[in-house]
Scaffold this motif. Structure first.
Motif, PDB file in Angstrom:
ATOM      1  N   ILE A  42      45.456  40.157  34.433  1.00 22.90           N
ATOM      2  CA  ILE A  42      45.472  39.972  32.979  1.00 22.90           C
ATOM      3  C   ILE A  42      44.089  39.740  32.382  1.00 22.90           C
ATOM      4  CG2 ILE A  42      47.822  39.062  33.058  1.00 22.90           C
ATOM      5  CD1 ILE A  42      46.664  36.262  32.650  1.00 22.90           C
ATOM      6  N   ALA A  43      43.090  39.537  33.222  1.00 26.32           N
ATOM      7  CA  ALA A  43      41.736  39.296  32.694  1.00 26.32           C
ATOM      8  C   ALA A  43      40.752  40.200  33.424  1.00 26.32           C
ATOM      9  CB  ALA A  43      41.361  37.824  32.830  1.00 26.32           C
ATOM     10  N   MET A  44      40.013  39.635  34.378  1.00 25.47           N
ATOM     11  CA  MET A  44      39.031  40.392  35.148  1.00 25.47           C
ATOM     12  C   MET A  44      39.094  39.961  36.603  1.00 25.47           C
ATOM     13  SD  MET A  44      35.616  40.292  32.766  1.00 25.47           S
ATOM     14  CE  MET A  44      35.661  40.768  31.027  1.00 25.47           C
ATOM     15  N   THR A  45      38.746  40.893  37.497  1.00 28.74           N
ATOM     16  CA  THR A  45      38.666  40.561  38.906  1.00 28.74           C
ATOM     17  C   THR A  45      37.402  39.737  39.162  1.00 28.74           C
ATOM     18  OG1 THR A  45      37.388  42.528  39.465  1.00 28.74           O
ATOM     19  CG2 THR A  45      39.790  42.735  39.494  1.00 28.74           C
ATOM     20  N   TYR A  46      37.322  39.175  40.354  1.00 29.22           N
ATOM     21  CA  TYR A  46      36.128  38.411  40.743  1.00 29.22           C
ATOM     22  C   TYR A  46      34.877  39.270  40.590  1.00 29.22           C
ATOM     23  CZ  TYR A  46      32.845  35.836  43.694  1.00 29.22           C
ATOM     24  OH  TYR A  46      31.741  35.168  44.167  1.00 29.22           O
ATOM     25  N   GLU A  47      34.968  40.529  41.041  1.00 22.19           N
ATOM     26  CA  GLU A  47      33.811  41.413  40.989  1.00 22.19           C
ATOM     27  C   GLU A  47      33.424  41.745  39.554  1.00 22.19           C
ATOM     28  OE1 GLU A  47      35.539  41.354  44.868  1.00 22.19           O
ATOM     29  OE2 GLU A  47      36.468  41.815  42.932  1.00 22.19           O
ATOM     30  N   GLN A  48      34.418  41.954  38.696  1.00 25.26           N
ATOM     31  CA  GLN A  48      34.117  42.252  37.292  1.00 25.26           C
ATOM     32  C   GLN A  48      33.479  41.047  36.599  1.00 25.26           C
ATOM     33  OE1 GLN A  48      38.125  43.438  36.249  1.00 25.26           O
ATOM     34  NE2 GLN A  48      37.549  45.606  36.151  1.00 25.26           N
ATOM     35  N   MET A  54      29.563  35.588  35.686  1.00 22.63           N
ATOM     36  CA  MET A  54      30.472  34.453  35.585  1.00 22.63           C
ATOM     37  C   MET A  54      31.350  34.333  36.830  1.00 22.63           C
ATOM     38  SD  MET A  54      31.817  34.674  31.583  1.00 22.63           S
ATOM     39  CE  MET A  54      32.523  36.330  31.757  1.00 22.63           C
ATOM     40  N   PHE A  55      31.904  33.145  37.042  1.00 27.85           N
ATOM     41  CA  PHE A  55      32.925  32.961  38.067  1.00 27.85           C
ATOM     42  C   PHE A  55      33.853  31.834  37.627  1.00 27.85           C
ATOM     43  CE2 PHE A  55      29.618  29.965  39.313  1.00 27.85           C
ATOM     44  CZ  PHE A  55      30.306  28.859  39.791  1.00 27.85           C
ATOM     45  N   TRP A  56      35.078  31.850  38.174  1.00 24.86           N
ATOM     46  CA  TRP A  56      36.059  30.808  37.885  1.00 24.86           C
ATOM     47  C   TRP A  56      35.819  29.587  38.765  1.00 24.86           C
ATOM     48  CZ3 TRP A  56      38.893  31.020  33.706  1.00 24.86           C
ATOM     49  CH2 TRP A  56      39.369  32.241  33.198  1.00 24.86           C
ATOM     50  N   ALA A  57      36.054  28.411  38.206  1.00 30.21           N
ATOM     51  CA  ALA A  57      36.022  27.163  38.972  1.00 30.21           C
ATOM     52  C   ALA A  57      37.110  26.244  38.434  1.00 30.21           C
ATOM     53  CB  ALA A  57      34.653  26.493  38.879  1.00 30.21           C
TER      54      ALA A  57
END
Length: 243
Positions: A42-48, A54-57
């Motif tokens: 629904i959003a972006m992959t890790y690579e995107q 950016m990255f999720w935490a």
């Protein structure tokens, strides 16, 4: 756009402790894995995200446990994003056994971080929009945990196997560190009914953390971990587990 995502997990022997119960670190791994796959859709992959710097935490998690599944079970895990706050993207997770009975429930506060500066990126400035869903059975968002003077202390160094691909200690590993503070005889007869964990700062390879903990008379384990840099002491994570 799908608001609720579901995935099944088979609980294998490497997912459980010596007594055959799901490890708390694996519980968080399942929760993050299903959330990550939903983010990809629904959003972006890790690579995107990485291409955009950016990255999720995760900064805080609250978990309520009804029953820990055992080795050999197949469980169904559901996840859905809730309406974002000014600073975070709350996400709810609920897990059920093969009979449809609830096993555990998680509320996590996800944030976006800058890959280079490691600074938090506010949702309104991230360019990421997620559909917010409220079913009415979500846990309350986890609050902060006040610092306390605790009785017991142990030093531990962050090693290679503690790290994830963001280059810092993965939040699931903190639960293994917490579990290692207590002997098998304790874990055999005790399972937390609920716990909250807050991640205040990144822990990197080679960092030596001082982990402090203490039980209350009410059967609650309080825990704090700090890193010392010269005269500066920095809080890394804190937790409260209710048994």
């Amino acid at each position: 756009m799908e608001s609720i995502y579901t995935q099944e997990f088979h609980v294998t022997d490497n997912c459980v402790d010596r007594f055959g119960k799901l490890k708390l670190s694996t519980l968080l791994y399942f929760s993050q894995e299903v959330a990550g796959r939903h983010f990809d859709r629904i959003a972006m992959t890790y690579e995107q995200l990485a291409e955009k710097g950016m990255f999720w935490a995760i900064i805080r998690q609250r978990v309520r446990i009804t029953r820990l599944p055992k080795s050999g079970e197949t469980i169904r895990v559901e996840t859905w994003p809730m309406p974002n706050t000014r600073v975070a993207f709350p996400r709810s997770v609920a897990a059920y056994d093969s009979e449809g009975r609830e096993l555990f429930r998680v509320l996590s506060l996800w944030v976006l971080m800058d890959l280079e500066s490691r600074a938090m990126i506010l949702p309104g400035k991230s360019g990421i929009a997620l559909p917010g869903t409220v079913r009415g059975d979500e846990l309350l968002p986890p609050g902060s945990l006040p610092a306390k003077n605790l009785k017991h202390h142990r030093n531990r160094t962050v090693c290679f196997t503690d790290l994830d691909r963001n280059g810092h200690m993965n939040n699931t590993r903190y639960l293994d560190w917490i579990a290692d503070l207590l002997p098998s005889s304790f874990h055999e007869v005790h399972t937390p009914a609920e716990f909250t964990i807050c991640y205040s700062s990144e822990a990197r390879e080679g960092d030596e953390l001082t982990v402090s903990w203490e039980f209350t008379e009410e059967g609650c384990l309080n825990l704090d971990a700090h890193r010392c840099n010269g005269e500066k002491t920095e809080r890394i994570f804190s937790a409260r587990l209710q048994y």
